[in-house]
Motif scaffolding. Structure first.
Motif, PDB file in Angstrom:
ATOM      1  N   ILE A  12       0.837  -1.199   0.000  1.00  0.00           N
ATOM      2  CA  ILE A  12       0.000   0.000   0.000  1.00  0.00           C
ATOM      3  C   ILE A  12       0.874   1.252   0.000  1.00  0.00           C
ATOM      4  N   ILE A  13       1.969   1.216   0.741  1.00  0.00           N
ATOM      5  CA  ILE A  13       2.881   2.363   0.796  1.00  0.00           C
ATOM      6  C   ILE A  13       3.492   2.639  -0.582  1.00  0.00           C
ATOM      7  N   THR A  14       3.863   1.602  -1.295  1.00  0.00           N
ATOM      8  CA  THR A  14       4.532   1.797  -2.585  1.00  0.00           C
ATOM      9  C   THR A  14       3.577   1.851  -3.777  1.00  0.00           C
ATOM     10  N   GLN A  15       2.431   1.150  -3.674  1.00  0.00           N
ATOM     11  CA  GLN A  15       1.527   1.053  -4.824  1.00  0.00           C
ATOM     12  C   GLN A  15       0.136   1.624  -4.543  1.00  0.00           C
ATOM     13  N   PHE A  16      -0.096   2.112  -3.334  1.00  0.00           N
ATOM     14  CA  PHE A  16      -1.401   2.621  -2.898  1.00  0.00           C
ATOM     15  C   PHE A  16      -2.428   1.484  -2.863  1.00  0.00           C
ATOM     16  N   PHE A  17      -3.692   1.827  -2.762  1.00  0.00           N
ATOM     17  CA  PHE A  17      -4.733   0.798  -2.649  1.00  0.00           C
ATOM     18  C   PHE A  17      -5.028   0.216  -4.019  1.00  0.00           C
ATOM     19  N   ASN A  18      -5.311  -1.083  -4.027  1.00  0.00           N
ATOM     20  CA  ASN A  18      -5.519  -1.791  -5.286  1.00  0.00           C
ATOM     21  C   ASN A  18      -6.732  -2.698  -5.121  1.00  0.00           C
ATOM     22  N   ARG A  19      -7.769  -2.450  -5.899  1.00  0.00           N
ATOM     23  CA  ARG A  19      -8.997  -3.235  -5.796  1.00  0.00           C
ATOM     24  C   ARG A  19      -8.832  -4.687  -6.220  1.00  0.00           C
ATOM     25  N   SER A  20      -7.751  -5.006  -6.900  1.00  0.00           N
ATOM     26  CA  SER A  20      -7.583  -6.406  -7.309  1.00  0.00           C
ATOM     27  C   SER A  20      -7.384  -7.321  -6.099  1.00  0.00           C
ATOM     28  N   PHE A  21      -7.069  -6.747  -4.941  1.00  0.00           N
ATOM     29  CA  PHE A  21      -6.937  -7.530  -3.710  1.00  0.00           C
ATOM     30  C   PHE A  21      -8.230  -7.508  -2.895  1.00  0.00           C
ATOM     31  N   ALA A  22      -9.253  -6.846  -3.403  1.00  0.00           N
ATOM     32  CA  ALA A  22     -10.517  -6.717  -2.676  1.00  0.00           C
ATOM     33  C   ALA A  22     -11.134  -8.086  -2.423  1.00  0.00           C
ATOM     34  N   TYR A 114      -1.231   8.096   6.800  1.00  0.00           N
ATOM     35  CA  TYR A 114      -0.336   7.697   7.898  1.00  0.00           C
ATOM     36  C   TYR A 114      -0.482   6.206   8.160  1.00  0.00           C
ATOM     37  N   LEU A 115       0.626   5.560   8.461  1.00  0.00           N
ATOM     38  CA  LEU A 115       0.597   4.173   8.914  1.00  0.00           C
ATOM     39  C   LEU A 115       0.835   4.178  10.420  1.00  0.00           C
ATOM     40  N   VAL A 116      -0.128   3.648  11.154  1.00  0.00           N
ATOM     41  CA  VAL A 116      -0.024   3.557  12.612  1.00  0.00           C
ATOM     42  C   VAL A 116       0.325   2.111  12.948  1.00  0.00           C
ATOM     43  N   SER A 117       1.481   1.905  13.574  1.00  0.00           N
ATOM     44  CA  SER A 117       1.909   0.570  14.010  1.00  0.00           C
ATOM     45  C   SER A 117       1.800   0.536  15.527  1.00  0.00           C
TER      46      SER A 117
END
Length: 122
Positions: A12-22, A114-117
């Motif tokens: 997600i950080i490098t490619q953003f959100f992708n619906r193909s994984f939905a 933001y990524l919250v870990s």
């Protein structure tokens, strides 16, 4: 908010959100990318899967939700609007009057700001 695994967070950080994984976790309100209004929902271990060090990950996102309609199980696209059958709603939701889950169908509708870990106390 969007809970995820360590591996998916990197994508997600490098490619953003992708619906193909939905559909990997849920399709109850449509087959898109899911976002929750409340972090408590996204931080559930079903979505924010702990890694080998028990660290979970949740993205705080900016999501353009636009006009929404009630989502249906496995739905591939939002419903058509009543005034124009060729115009679709932008998003599907769990509850039209007080939505807390939003499902988007265009990858550009969401930005992982933001990524919250975190690690839950045990």
């Amino acid at each position: 908010f969007h809970g995820t695994t360590a591996e998916a967070a990197e994508k997600i950080i490098t490619q953003f959100f992708n619906r193909s994984f939905a559909g990997q976790n849920a399709v109850a309100y449509g087959k898109g990318v899911y976002f929750a209004h409340f972090s408590s929902y996204s931080s559930n271990e079903k979505f924010a899967v702990p890694d080998e060090n028990d660290i979970q990950r949740v993205f705080l996102c900016r999501v353009v939700v636009g006009d929404w309609c009630k989502g249906k199980n496995g739905q591939l696209l939002p419903d058509s609007k009543l005034h124009n059958p060729y115009e679709l709603f932008d998003t599907t939701v769990n509850d039209v009057l007080k939505p807390s889950i939003f499902v988007v169908y265009h990858d550009a509708q969401a930005y992982p700001e933001y990524l919250v870990s975190f690690k839950k106390r045990g």
